[in-house]
Design an enzyme around this catalytic site. Structure first.
Site, mmCIF file in Angstrom:
data_model
loop_
_atom_site.group_PDB
_atom_site.id
_atom_site.type_symbol
_atom_site.label_atom_id
_atom_site.label_comp_id
_atom_site.label_asym_id
_atom_site.label_seq_id
_atom_site.Cartn_x
_atom_site.Cartn_y
_atom_site.Cartn_z
ATOM 1 N N HIS A 1 30.070 80.937 49.464
ATOM 2 C CA HIS A 1 29.398 81.829 50.407
ATOM 3 C C HIS A 1 28.320 81.103 51.214
ATOM 4 O O HIS A 1 27.923 81.570 52.281
ATOM 5 C CB HIS A 1 28.717 82.981 49.660
ATOM 6 C CG HIS A 1 29.554 84.221 49.501
ATOM 7 N ND1 HIS A 1 30.312 84.746 50.521
ATOM 8 C CD2 HIS A 1 29.712 85.066 48.440
ATOM 9 C CE1 HIS A 1 30.908 85.863 50.090
ATOM 10 N NE2 HIS A 1 30.572 86.071 48.829
ATOM 11 N N GLU B 1 33.784 88.212 52.532
ATOM 12 C CA GLU B 1 34.365 88.390 51.201
ATOM 13 C C GLU B 1 35.845 87.997 51.138
ATOM 14 O O GLU B 1 36.280 87.324 50.213
ATOM 15 C CB GLU B 1 34.153 89.823 50.701
ATOM 16 C CG GLU B 1 32.680 90.190 50.507
ATOM 17 C CD GLU B 1 31.914 89.253 49.574
ATOM 18 O OE1 GLU B 1 32.554 88.467 48.833
ATOM 19 O OE2 GLU B 1 30.670 89.300 49.585
ATOM 20 N N HIS C 1 32.796 80.998 43.901
ATOM 21 C CA HIS C 1 32.750 82.031 44.943
ATOM 22 C C HIS C 1 31.357 82.105 45.578
ATOM 23 O O HIS C 1 31.222 82.046 46.806
ATOM 24 C CB HIS C 1 33.141 83.383 44.327
ATOM 25 C CG HIS C 1 33.096 84.541 45.272
ATOM 26 N ND1 HIS C 1 34.229 85.042 45.885
ATOM 27 C CD2 HIS C 1 32.066 85.303 45.711
ATOM 28 C CE1 HIS C 1 33.882 86.055 46.654
ATOM 29 N NE2 HIS C 1 32.578 86.244 46.564
ATOM 30 N N GLU C 2 30.340 82.218 44.748
ATOM 31 C CA GLU C 2 28.983 82.356 45.294
ATOM 32 C C GLU C 2 28.569 81.074 46.014
ATOM 33 O O GLU C 2 27.920 81.121 47.048
ATOM 34 C CB GLU C 2 27.978 82.706 44.196
ATOM 35 C CG GLU C 2 28.324 83.949 43.359
ATOM 36 C CD GLU C 2 28.704 85.185 44.155
ATOM 37 O OE1 GLU C 2 28.240 85.327 45.308
ATOM 38 O OE2 GLU C 2 29.479 86.017 43.636
ATOM 39 N N GLY D 1 29.110 91.362 39.857
ATOM 40 C CA GLY D 1 29.306 90.079 39.190
ATOM 41 C C GLY D 1 28.208 89.073 39.474
ATOM 42 O O GLY D 1 27.621 88.500 38.560
ATOM 43 N N ALA D 2 27.923 88.858 40.760
ATOM 44 C CA ALA D 2 26.928 87.862 41.136
ATOM 45 C C ALA D 2 26.597 88.024 42.607
ATOM 46 O O ALA D 2 27.290 88.736 43.324
ATOM 47 C CB ALA D 2 27.456 86.450 40.881
ATOM 48 N N MET D 3 25.529 87.328 43.038
ATOM 49 C CA MET D 3 25.075 87.490 44.421
ATOM 50 C C MET D 3 24.649 86.155 45.005
ATOM 51 O O MET D 3 23.912 85.404 44.378
ATOM 52 C CB MET D 3 23.921 88.505 44.432
ATOM 53 C CG MET D 3 23.336 88.762 45.796
ATOM 54 S SD MET D 3 24.582 89.475 46.903
ATOM 55 C CE MET D 3 24.042 88.780 48.465
ATOM 56 N N GLU D 4 25.104 85.912 46.238
ATOM 57 C CA GLU D 4 24.983 84.591 46.874
ATOM 58 C C GLU D 4 23.673 84.354 47.626
ATOM 59 O O GLU D 4 23.646 83.521 48.544
ATOM 60 C CB GLU D 4 26.150 84.428 47.852
ATOM 61 C CG GLU D 4 26.098 85.304 49.128
ATOM 62 C CD GLU D 4 26.853 86.629 49.024
ATOM 63 O OE1 GLU D 4 27.052 87.103 47.884
ATOM 64 O OE2 GLU D 4 27.215 87.185 50.066
ATOM 65 N N ASN D 5 22.559 85.010 47.274
ATOM 66 C CA ASN D 5 21.282 84.804 47.954
ATOM 67 C C ASN D 5 21.051 83.322 48.277
ATOM 68 O O ASN D 5 21.275 82.468 47.428
ATOM 69 C CB ASN D 5 20.129 85.272 47.064
ATOM 70 C CG ASN D 5 20.433 86.570 46.376
ATOM 71 O OD1 ASN D 5 20.686 87.566 47.031
ATOM 72 N ND2 ASN D 5 20.456 86.549 45.054
HETATM 73 N N1 TRP Z 1 28.147 89.568 47.723
HETATM 74 C C1 TRP Z 1 28.445 89.728 46.316
HETATM 75 C C2 TRP Z 1 29.694 88.904 46.072
HETATM 76 O O1 TRP Z 1 30.772 89.314 46.280
HETATM 77 C C3 TRP Z 1 28.697 91.160 45.939
HETATM 78 C C4 TRP Z 1 27.567 91.913 45.332
HETATM 79 C C5 TRP Z 1 26.765 91.487 44.356
HETATM 80 C C6 TRP Z 1 27.168 93.238 45.600
HETATM 81 N N2 TRP Z 1 25.911 92.480 44.004
HETATM 82 C C7 TRP Z 1 26.130 93.561 44.738
HETATM 83 C C8 TRP Z 1 27.594 94.206 46.478
HETATM 84 C C9 TRP Z 1 25.515 94.810 44.727
HETATM 85 C C10 TRP Z 1 26.981 95.461 46.490
HETATM 86 C C11 TRP Z 1 25.955 95.751 45.621
HETATM 87 O O2 TRP Z 1 29.623 87.770 45.757
HETATM 88 ZN ZN ZN Z 2 31.420 87.537 47.610
#
Ligand code: TRP
Ligand code: ZN
Length: 871
Positions: free
Chosen positions: A308, A327, A304-305, A268-272
């Site tokens: 994080h 998570e 959510h992101e 879905g998305a990533m919290e970089n």
């Molecule tokens: N940390 C991300 C979230 O839950 C999860 C996530 C995004 C992820 N892309 C990924 C986990 C690729 C494994 C692989 O918000």
């Molecule tokens: Zn997350």
């Protein structure tokens, strides 16, 4: 077996890192045929490490081409280090040194979408969990936290926008029309939070002033054509920033917060840190192209992101077994946010529905694992409903046991004590204990024990004494590798109602023993218990309610969630009886009780309108399957259809009236009240169509062509396509295609509606659609819209008797195993549940799993799931 088995990693083997990286300097030269990465690492021995002269072991993916390696300026020769498939080891290193490493990588051919890759011509990264090792050699583990400085160099015309974590500190021109930007991120972070983006992107800009008065610049980037679909994400971000200040006292910490929308994304998305990367499906939204459900998903994923940033980034995980530390807590935080800004009860109903269908099924299947797993082969396989959703339920139980004030004190202590650290779920619980003075020793079992507990409740009434005794018994079934289960500490929220539905008492019981009896005195009459209010613990609770008692709870419980649940219990019980009748070849009768209770809900104008649509929705096929010993997909489908049809006919006027009442002119808004209204309206339309009468087809067609929003248009489309009006369905699909062929996310709906059509011929259609010019097997969203929708949302066709559905899925897994193992492994889920089906189906499913297992060069992702499913 044709391949080397992947190693199993155990929590018990955890060791602190041998070396620390104070600073990481990266320089990327991005080009069309290759990318060069120069990494300068300032390394020193970890004084807390186990060895005095440890070798430096770096992770590195086999695809990395090592060009040069030096220590303190001295180039190393082949004899100075050893490289295996997954590591690079330098045996002799000083106490403190600078390691410089030049690698060549190929984002342009990276189809796994891990590490650095290209999505529609733009460069982007996905480093969680172990993607950074595909960029350079590095101690790629979350407990190695480093300050990053990143320079990105690329062609200025193709890639005018160059982004990384933190703040931009320098920009300039290089040779050959290239330019560069340097980014500094002052907060130490593990490599999994690293991000880079380069492309020709449009941006929506705004700002937010934090409660302490700092102005933060907010930027959401997307392809130019999607610039008009970013306002909802921006509004959601600002709401989330405000909420975290109000509810947790947490402010944002950098001067800039960026989100980038990309079309190719595994999740879905990533919290970089400071640079979130989002699947377009979780950030783009506009009334004409986006359904209500998707609007709400954007809001909750953006939140959510953002959350994080504290629960995940400022305080991160020690190792990947602790994944739920960030998570579970963050899902709990985003769920509370959504509950606060929308309808609390509706949010709870939706989340519990997901938990009780999909998470309970995971807990009862071959991949069952605790919230904190104790082993894994491939960590990507553990981004599960158990870690996320059950993990959030565990945090919710702590919240219930401590109460909001002490929970907040615990969260404050956790953030203060562990800011800048990589910690464990145990550290989280300890902070909650220390702040509240409560003993959570037994409670910790929720983290280590897998499986869904059963709680059997029974009551006995002593009229003479006015005494009610409530007995609760708990037990947890065995799961793979865990035969013995211990009793858990669980909060059971309850109320007691009198026979008129008035509440006599309410509170929270704490169940800690295998069996416990709670006594209530001075009651005026035999009470009706309302148990597990708000779904206060993630368990299967049974109680032998009479029909009248369920009716009473449905009508009068003060707990909105339990009102809904009473209706569901009633429907499930009746439907299971009908399923038995169907299987025994008896004619199926619709119980009048169900018609009566549905009628009473439809006619009750005092009900919270947000809840009515949920109250009137029959339990889904997947949820019913969960309640059966052996799943008969056809019986479940036929019974549910028959029941819908009879409810449709019996209450036709009511459906029509409620439909009309819920139609409303005025501009579209995605607020909770309007969403509830549209959801009721489309539920009514579905029932009307289930009568099979032409008049309602005309109504649906009118709604389809006149709708000013995707919710109404999509509902009309999917209801007609899945109805008995086959020709009309085809016409609508064509019209929809013509209208939306240039909107990728809308076309995903077009694929999904067809893939989930329960009528015969769906598989052939899906096979045809896989050749459609708009389908792209490299794009995970497309795979989810077509392949996953067919296998997971169309049980009657996926489980076709001839095994064609199973063969179809296995073929796709084998193909995707090479191009995108993460997505391949996720698609596998429906096949892994073979034990739940009749013998003939089991044999066919197993033989497909065996066929996959025999494939040469199986990825660890697919190998782990297939081998555990067959074990
Ligand atoms: N940390 C991300 C979230 O839950 C999860 C996530 C995004 C992820 N892309 C990924 C986990 C690729 C494994 C692989 O918000
Ligand atoms: Zn997350």
């Amino acid at each position: 077996m044709s391949q080397q088995q992947p190693q199993t990693i155990y929590l018990k083997d955890y060791q602190v890192p041998s070396h620390l990286i104070a600073k990481t300097e990266l320089r990327f030269e991005l080009a069309e045929e290759e990318t060069l990465v120069r990494a300068t690492l300032h390394v020193r021995r970890n004084p807390e490490g186990a060895q005095a002269r440890p070798a430096l072991v770096l992770n590195g993916h086999p695809s990395l081409e090592l060009c040069r390696l030096s220590i303190d300026g001295q180039v190393l020769s082949e004899r100075d280090f050893q490289r295996t498939d997954e590591t690079l080891t330098i045996t002799q290193v000083p106490e403190e040194f600078t390691l410089e490493c030049l690698t060549r990588i190929h984002p342009e051919t990276n189809t796994a979408l891990e590490g650095l890759y290209k999505s529609d011509g733009m460069f982007c990264t996905q480093c969680e969990a172990e993607g950074f090792r595909r960029i350079t050699f590095y101690p790629d583990r979350p407990d190695v936290m480093s300050v990053f400085s990143t320079t990105v160099v690329a062609d200025k015309t193709r890639y005018p926008i160059l982004l990384s974590n933190g703040n931009p500190v320098e920009t300039g021109e290089e040779d050959d029309g290239r330019h560069f930007v340097t980014w500094d991120d002052p907060f130490p972070k593990p490599a999994y939070l690293f991000a880079l983006v380069a492309g020709d992107l449009a941006v929506l800009e705004d700002s937010y002033t934090t409660s302490s008065g700092r102005k933060v610049s907010l930027k959401i980037y997307a392809e130019r054509k999607d610039l008009d679909k970013l306002d909802h994400a921006m509004a959601s971000l600002k709401k989330a920033m405000h909420w975290d200040e109000q509810v947790y006292g947490r402010e944002y910490d950098l001067d800039i917060y960026m989100i980038v929308a990309v079309d190719f994304f595994n999740m879905g998305a990533m919290e970089n840190k400071g640079l979130n990367i989002f699947n377009t499906s979780c950030v783009l939204a506009s009334p004409k192209t986006t359904t209500d459900a998707a609007f709400q998903r954007v809001e909750s994923v953006v939140a959510h992101e953002y959350f994080h940033n504290w629960s995940g980034n400022r305080v991160t995980c020690r190792d990947w077994f602790q994944l739920s530390l960030k998570e579970g807590f963050t899902v709990f935080r985003d769920a509370e946010f959504s509950a606060d800004v929308n309808s609390r009860t509706v949010k709870r109903v939706e989340d519990v529905t997901l938990l009780r269908t999909a998470q309970f099924a995971e807990d009862g299947g071959p991949m069952a694992h605790p919230v904190r797993p104790d082993s894994y082969m491939e960590i990507s396989n553990f981004y599960t409903l158990t870690v996320y959703e059950k993990g959030a339920e565990v945090v919710r139980m702590i919240h219930s046991l401590l109460g909001p004030e002490q929970f907040r004190a615990g969260a404050d202590l956790y953030f203060q004590r562990h800011d800048g650290q990589a910690v464990t779920t145990d550290d989280f619980v300890k902070a909650m204990e220390d702040a509240s003075g409560r003993d959570l020793t037994q409670f910790r079992r929720w983290y280590s024990q897998a499986g869904t507990p059963n709680v059997e409740a029974s009551g006995s009434w002593d009229a003479e004494q006015g005494r009610y005794r409530l007995t609760l018994r708990q037990s947890t079934p065995a799961t793979p590798g865990q035969d013995e289960k211990l009793p858990l500490h669980m909060p059971i929220a309850y109320g007691l109602l009198d026979q008129q539905g008035r509440e006599l008492s309410a509170g929270v019981l704490e169940l800690t023993e295998s069996e416990q009896t709670f006594v209530f005195d001075n009651l005026p009459g035999h009470p009706v218990p309302s148990l597990l209010r708000g779904f206060s613990a993630p368990v299967k609770l049974s109680f032998d309610y009479s029909d009248e008692e369920l009716m009473l709870l449905l009508k009068s419980d003060t707990d909105g969630f339990n009102r809904w649940d009473a209706g569901q219990r009633m429907a499930v019980r009746l439907m299971l009886g009908m399923i038995d009748d169907y299987r025994a070849g008896r004619s199926i009768q619709v119980p009048s009780l169900l018609v009566e209770s549905w009628a009473s809900v439809l006619r009750d104008r005092s009900l919270d309108p947000a809840m009515v649509a949920h109250l009137l929705r029959l339990p889904g096929e997947a949820y019913l399957a969960e309640q059966c010993q052996t799943v008969d997909v056809e019986a479940i489908h036929e019974v549910r259809q028959a029941l819908r049809e009879q409810l449709a006919n019996a209450l036709k006027d009511d459906w029509l009236q409620a439909y009309k009442r819920s139609c409303q002119d005025g501009a579209y808004t995605p607020d909770a009240e309007s969403i509830a209204r549209r959801s009721l309206k489309n539920l009514c339309l579905g029932y009307l169509l289930a009568t099979g009468e032409d008049a309602w087809l005309a109504l649906a067609e009118e709604q389809f062509s006149r709708a000013d929003n995707m919710t109404d248009q999509h509902a009309a489309l999917s209801l007609v396509v899945h109805s008995s009006f086959r020709e009309a369905g085809e016409r609508m699909l064509d019209a929809f295609h013509n209208q939306w062929q240039h909107e990728a996310l809308v076309m995903n709906q077009w694929f999904a509606v067809q893939a989930s059509d329960p009528w015969p011929g769906a598989l052939e259609r899906v096979q045809r659609l896989a050749e459609h010019p708009l389908f792209d097997e490299r794009n995970p969203n497309k795979l989810r819209a077509l392949i996953a929708a067919f296998c997971a949302q169309n049980p009657v066709r996926f489980h076709a008797e001839d095994g064609s559905g199973y063969r179809f899925l296995a073929d796709w897994i084998i193909k995707l195993n090479t191009s995108n193992p993460q997505v391949a492994s996720r698609l596998l889920t429906p096949l892994t549940r073979w034990k739940r089906y009749p013998d003939a189906a089991q044999a066919k499913m197993k033989s497909e799993l065996e066929r996959i297992l025999a494939v040469d060069k199986l990825s660890p992702d697919v190998y782990e799931v297939v081998s555990k499913s067959l074990a």
